[in-house]
Structures are given as C-alpha cells and as structure tokens.
Motif scaffolding. Sequence first.
Motif, short mmCIF file in Angstrom:
data_model
loop_
_atom_site.label_atom_id
_atom_site.label_comp_id
_atom_site.label_asym_id
_atom_site.label_seq_id
_atom_site.Cartn_x
_atom_site.Cartn_y
_atom_site.Cartn_z
N TYR A 127 0.83 -1.20 0.00
CA TYR A 127 0.00 0.00 0.00
C TYR A 127 0.86 1.26 0.00
O TYR A 127 0.63 2.20 -0.77
N THR A 128 1.87 1.27 0.88
CA THR A 128 2.70 2.46 1.01
C THR A 128 3.50 2.73 -0.25
O THR A 128 3.75 3.89 -0.61
N LEU A 129 3.92 1.69 -0.92
CA LEU A 129 4.70 1.86 -2.16
C LEU A 129 3.84 2.30 -3.33
O LEU A 129 4.28 3.11 -4.15
N LEU A 130 2.62 1.80 -3.43
CA LEU A 130 1.84 1.94 -4.66
C LEU A 130 0.66 2.90 -4.57
O LEU A 130 0.27 3.49 -5.58
N ALA A 131 0.07 3.05 -3.38
CA ALA A 131 -1.17 3.82 -3.28
C ALA A 131 -0.91 5.31 -3.34
O ALA A 131 0.14 5.80 -2.93
#
Length: 249
Positions: free
Chosen positions: A116-120
């Motif tokens: 989530y932290t990388l992509l969102a």
Amino acid sequence: MFEEPPFPFAAIAATFFAAGIVKGVTGMGLPTMAMGILGALISPLAAASLLLVPSFVTNVWQLLAGPGFSPLLRRLGPMMLAVVAGTLAGSSWLAGGDARFTTAALGCALVVYAGYTLLARQLRIPARWERWLSPAVGAATGLVAGGTGVFVIPAVPYLQALGLEKDELIQALGLSFTVSTIALAAGLGAHGSLRLDNLALSAFAVLPALGGMWAGQVLRGRIGPVAFRRGFLACLLALGAEMALRQVF
C-alpha cells in the motif's frame, strides 16, 4: 517461549539496531522492521514480547517531542480507545501459540502495509468523516496489532490522510504506537504470555534501538529519505511474502 537453542543476544542487538536506523531515517518503522526480522526467526509471540520495551521507549520519545499533546489526544481519543479494545481482543490470537497462523498473518500484514505504502496514492479524509471513521480504524488496527504485533495497518494510512502538519503527524504516530504497545503488553499479560526473562531481553534491546536511531538521524543527511524508504518497503514486502508463503508450501 524462545526456541532452542536460545535466541542470541547478538541477533537481538543487530535486529533492533537495524530497526532503529529505519526509524531514525524515516521517523517510523521500528516495530514493523523488528517484527519482520524476528518473526522470520522465532515465533511472532516471542518477537512481540521482545518488541514491547524498545517500542514503548522510542514511541514515548516521539510522542513527547511533538507540538501539542492535549489537542491531539482530544481529536484522536475515540480512535485510541478503540485501538485498546481491538488489541485486547486480538491478543488472544497471538497468545494462543498457533505459530503457523500468526506467522502467516504477520507476513500478510507486512505485505499489505509495504504494498500500500509503495503503490497507493495519498488519500484525504474529510473532517466530517472522522467521528465515525476514527473508532472503526482504531478497532481494526487493534485487532491487527493484537494478532500480529504490527501496529501500522490501517492506522498509518488513515493518520496520513487526515491532513495533519508534519510535526503533528509524527506525534500522532507516536501516540498510536504508544497506545498499541501498552495495550499489547496488557493483552499478552492477561493471557499469561509475558515472562520476566523476555521483558529483560526486551529492555536490553532498548540500547541498540536508540543507537540505531542516532545512526539513522546521522544518515538522514547523507541518504535520500525517499530512496531509503522505498528500499526498506521493498525489503519488507519481500520478507512478508516469504513468511506468508512459507506457511502454505
């Protein structure tokens, strides 16, 4: 609680020093990093017991260094109460001793957080939603923390979406992590899963954690925090995936 042979002091020190570096550079990540490494080596219950004292000390430090504790507590109070309730309820899973289930759950939590932290994209939560959404997020965070020892999902994305100023966000994260740590200790204690020898090892881990934080703060000026954070999250995602898949195959 620890597997044979006894978990070595050097491995504990190295784990918390590395986790402290992550926190020193990025301002967060010590509990998640420590649980990720330790959870791959020992049971998540043993790892969570080791995490308690260094997590509490470093997060209280982060909490008290913020600009305004009282207004923040009034705003996030309902969420913190729900965190406590959820953690106390979820701690029965971690204390139950089913290492296969808790290791897989920990791996999934790490994958979700890192992915989530990388992509969102950054979310924004309207102020009118906070009254009902904060307790729900707090309860969900508590259940995840109680079951896996990881305090970040969904609390961190939610707090980041509230539009807090930088110093307020860091203090809010410190508040959430501190409350989660205390609630986890209470939950494990209520189930008879805390032992004095484990707490002594946890206290020992404070020194390398603080040393790592100092080293991370020094490195912050030499290494780009964004690049470091991405590398850390990529490693965390791979580690979580390995932990989860290990229980399937």
